[in-house]
Every structure is written in structure tokens, then in C-alpha cells.
Design a protein around this motif. Sequence first.
Motif, PDB file in Angstrom:
ATOM      1  N   GLU A  23       0.785  -1.037  -0.022  1.00 39.66           N
ATOM      2  CA  GLU A  23      -0.054   0.029   0.090  1.00 39.66           C
ATOM      3  C   GLU A  23       1.013   1.317   0.105  1.00 39.66           C
ATOM      4  N   PHE A  24       2.058   1.091   0.250  1.00 45.73           N
ATOM      5  CA  PHE A  24       3.102   2.442   0.032  1.00 45.73           C
ATOM      6  C   PHE A  24       4.029   2.167  -1.273  1.00 45.73           C
ATOM      7  N   SER A  25       3.730   1.363  -2.059  1.00 40.04           N
ATOM      8  CA  SER A  25       4.907   1.063  -3.053  1.00 40.04           C
ATOM      9  C   SER A  25       5.188   2.217  -3.964  1.00 40.04           C
ATOM     10  N   ARG A  26       4.226   2.825  -4.470  1.00 39.68           N
ATOM     11  CA  ARG A  26       4.165   3.811  -5.362  1.00 39.68           C
ATOM     12  C   ARG A  26       5.000   5.231  -5.013  1.00 39.68           C
ATOM     13  N   TYR A  27       4.593   5.613  -3.651  1.00 45.55           N
ATOM     14  CA  TYR A  27       5.127   6.951  -3.262  1.00 45.55           C
ATOM     15  C   TYR A  27       6.398   6.638  -2.485  1.00 45.55           C
ATOM     16  N   GLY A  28       6.377   5.366  -1.649  1.00 46.43           N
ATOM     17  CA  GLY A  28       7.598   4.890  -1.110  1.00 46.43           C
ATOM     18  C   GLY A  28       7.477   5.091   0.475  1.00 46.43           C
ATOM     19  N   GLY A  29       8.481   4.407   1.075  1.00 48.84           N
ATOM     20  CA  GLY A  29       8.446   4.354   2.740  1.00 48.84           C
ATOM     21  C   GLY A  29       9.598   5.020   3.317  1.00 48.84           C
ATOM     22  N   ASN A  30      10.696   5.509   2.573  1.00 46.63           N
ATOM     23  CA  ASN A  30      11.778   6.068   3.128  1.00 46.63           C
ATOM     24  C   ASN A  30      11.401   7.405   3.821  1.00 46.63           C
ATOM     25  N   THR A  31      11.896   7.729   4.914  1.00 47.75           N
ATOM     26  CA  THR A  31      11.966   9.005   5.639  1.00 47.75           C
ATOM     27  C   THR A  31      12.890  10.040   4.945  1.00 47.75           C
ATOM     28  N   ILE A  32      12.791  11.103   5.367  1.00 52.52           N
ATOM     29  CA  ILE A  32      13.265  12.458   4.594  1.00 52.52           C
ATOM     30  C   ILE A  32      14.653  12.350   4.156  1.00 52.52           C
ATOM     31  N   CYS A  33      14.922  12.501   2.883  1.00 50.29           N
ATOM     32  CA  CYS A  33      16.282  12.846   2.327  1.00 50.29           C
ATOM     33  C   CYS A  33      15.890  13.356   0.918  1.00 50.29           C
ATOM     34  N   ILE A  34      16.767  14.676   0.694  1.00 49.75           N
ATOM     35  CA  ILE A  34      16.463  15.277  -0.735  1.00 49.75           C
ATOM     36  C   ILE A  34      17.788  15.543  -1.111  1.00 49.75           C
ATOM     37  N   GLU A  35      18.283  15.437  -2.491  1.00 55.65           N
ATOM     38  CA  GLU A  35      19.294  15.596  -3.123  1.00 55.65           C
ATOM     39  C   GLU A  35      19.078  16.946  -4.019  1.00 55.65           C
ATOM     40  N   MET A  36      20.050  17.896  -4.116  1.00 55.36           N
ATOM     41  CA  MET A  36      19.869  18.919  -4.898  1.00 55.36           C
ATOM     42  C   MET A  36      21.081  19.122  -5.767  1.00 55.36           C
ATOM     43  N   ARG A  37      21.489  19.308  -6.878  1.00 56.56           N
ATOM     44  CA  ARG A  37      22.521  19.017  -7.656  1.00 56.56           C
ATOM     45  C   ARG A  37      22.349  20.694  -8.264  1.00 56.56           C
ATOM     46  N   CYS A  38      23.293  21.566  -7.882  1.00 56.34           N
ATOM     47  CA  CYS A  38      23.247  22.800  -8.507  1.00 56.34           C
ATOM     48  C   CYS A  38      24.605  23.025  -9.235  1.00 56.34           C
ATOM     49  N   GLY A  39      24.122  22.387 -10.722  1.00 58.87           N
ATOM     50  CA  GLY A  39      25.422  22.301 -11.666  1.00 58.87           C
ATOM     51  C   GLY A  39      26.102  21.183 -11.049  1.00 58.87           C
ATOM     52  N   LYS A  40      27.532  21.434 -10.905  1.00 55.42           N
ATOM     53  CA  LYS A  40      28.559  20.447 -10.451  1.00 55.42           C
ATOM     54  C   LYS A  40      28.477  20.335  -9.023  1.00 55.42           C
ATOM     55  N   HIS A  41      27.812  20.918  -8.167  1.00 58.21           N
ATOM     56  CA  HIS A  41      27.600  21.055  -6.774  1.00 58.21           C
ATOM     57  C   HIS A  41      26.432  20.315  -6.112  1.00 58.21           C
ATOM     58  N   THR A  42      26.799  19.141  -5.119  1.00 58.07           N
ATOM     59  CA  THR A  42      25.803  18.318  -4.776  1.00 58.07           C
ATOM     60  C   THR A  42      25.494  18.558  -3.469  1.00 58.07           C
ATOM     61  N   LEU A  43      24.264  18.816  -2.831  1.00 62.23           N
ATOM     62  CA  LEU A  43      23.673  19.265  -1.660  1.00 62.23           C
ATOM     63  C   LEU A  43      22.532  18.314  -1.086  1.00 62.23           C
ATOM     64  N   LEU A  44      22.756  17.581   0.128  1.00 58.25           N
ATOM     65  CA  LEU A  44      21.849  16.621   0.307  1.00 58.25           C
ATOM     66  C   LEU A  44      21.159  17.643   1.802  1.00 58.25           C
ATOM     67  N   PHE A  45      19.604  17.113   1.975  1.00 51.61           N
ATOM     68  CA  PHE A  45      18.967  17.679   2.845  1.00 51.61           C
ATOM     69  C   PHE A  45      18.369  16.662   3.532  1.00 51.61           C
ATOM     70  N   ASP A  46      18.716  16.501   5.050  1.00 52.31           N
ATOM     71  CA  ASP A  46      18.228  15.523   5.837  1.00 52.31           C
ATOM     72  C   ASP A  46      18.856  14.287   5.632  1.00 52.31           C
ATOM     73  N   ALA A  47      18.906  13.460   6.690  1.00 56.47           N
ATOM     74  CA  ALA A  47      19.432  12.061   6.676  1.00 56.47           C
ATOM     75  C   ALA A  47      18.679  11.198   7.104  1.00 56.47           C
TER      76      ALA A  47
END
Length: 282
Positions: A23-47
Motif C-alpha cells: 500500500e506504500f509501494s508507489r510513493y515509497g516508505g523512506n524517511t526524509i532525504c532530498i538531493e539537490m545538484r546545483c550544476g556540479k555541486h551536490t547538496l543533501l538535505f536531511d539524513a
Amino acid sequence: MDDHVFLVRFWGVRGSIAVSGPEFSRYGGNTICIEMRCGKHTLLFDAGSGLRTAGRALRASGLTEFDLLLTHCHYDHLIGLPFFAPIYDRSANIALWSGHLAGRMTTRQMIDEFMRPPWFPVKLDVCKASLDCRDFVSGDVLRPREGVVVRTGSLVHPGGCIGYRVEWGGRVVAVITDTEHEPGKLDQAVLGLIADADLVIYDSTYTEEEMERHRGDGHSTWQQGVKLCEAAGARGLALFHHDPTRTDEQLDEMEKLAKDRFAGAFAARDGQTLQFPSRKKG
């Protein structure tokens, strides 16, 4: 990697605790983590637990330098850190940022307290990567990498929480989690962080009907996210920090209701990727 694209990838969109099941397969079940790539730079938000999968992907792509910015240190936003493969890689250089405990605990102290026996089998010193722990105060403007500006502000959550506004290449993406709104009011700090944003990633744990029994939990609703985006002139709204009991079908319905109110709204999913071409090429 395209040096002229602001990329956003969701590795975890679930709040409170990771979940699994059909019942959670399409949206996923992992807790918060966001990747942002600003050109060649990589930022992650939350672990959150999504950081484990993010780490495997980053290693596979050969990336060894990035910043990890924490909104706060509740379990669902930190549980993935000990399972983040790059922290055990001698070739990796990782900057860890936090500001929600400014004056009470440093970033290094927080991580040391979290990753140690008896809560975890080993201490942080087992990590071979170069870990640069950086502290800031809410309201500070961070410049983690060349051309990347990160504005910060306080959110309403037990123990404190930081909201982020990331500016790069003429684009703006804001991370607003975890925060509780006051009925009938728009949070001025949030409005400042999301003004004219291309994308607002917003805490949509509850609905307005559910909020009455969840006052004080420190979370918000998709309805409030829509109101804030309309008032701030934002163009996109990612509903996330999904309640762990919210099924795929229920999130489908929430997304439909939100889209009816705000065309740029959608319910974020694990693995989903968005790209915003830079407006400042060359």
C-alpha cells in the motif's frame, strides 16, 4: 552531470517512521532525504532512511564531495546517517551543517551523541571520510559552494527546525519541513523563504480536518502549503513528509485535491527527479 541544470531528487518523502508494504509501494516508505545538484555541486538535505539509497547512488556516480544540511535531528531525519556509505570512504569530503540547536549543541556533538554505543555499535571515529562539521544560526546566509546561496530561517517544531532556501542559477528551491502553522495565519518566516520559488517542498503530514487532534505535533497541511505558495508567488509545491499511515490511494486523492487548488502541486515520491534549467548559463 549537466552544469547548467538545478536538479532535485527525492530519496525519502515519508515522515515520522519508515514504512513498507504494497500500500506504500508507489510513493515509497523512506524517511526524509532530498538531493539537490546545483550544476556540479551536490547538496543533501536531511539524513532519513532515504540517505542510505542516496549514498549508494552517489558512490556509483563517482561523487566524493558534497554538503549535508540537517533541518533538525529527530530520528526520522537522522536515522540514515550511520548507513550512508560515503562516510566510510577515505576519498569522500563531506560538510555537515546544522543550526537548529545553535547555542545548545554543536553539529559535531549532536552526531557524536547519536552515533555511539549503546545506541549504535561503533562511534563516529570509525568513519574514514573527511567530515567537516559546520554550525550556523537561524537567519544566517550560507555559501556552501561557489555560486550556491542557502538562506535559513526558523520553523515551528518541538526542539527547533530550520527551513532552507537554495538559490543557484537564477532558480530557487525551498525545503520547509517540519513546521506547524497557526490557524488563519501565514508564517512570515516561511513566506520569506519561499518567495517566488520555482519549487516549495512543504510539510503536508496532515489535512486541515486532522489538525485539530494534532495541535502541538509540529506539522502542517497541504491546504496551508497551497495558501503559502499562492501568497508568495511560488510556482511549484511538493507535498511531502507524508504521514506513515497514508497509503498510495490516499496520497493520490490528496494530490488531486491539491492540484485542483494549485496547478503546480504534486505529492512527492521516492526516486522522483525534477530539473530546472539554469537562467544564468555561461
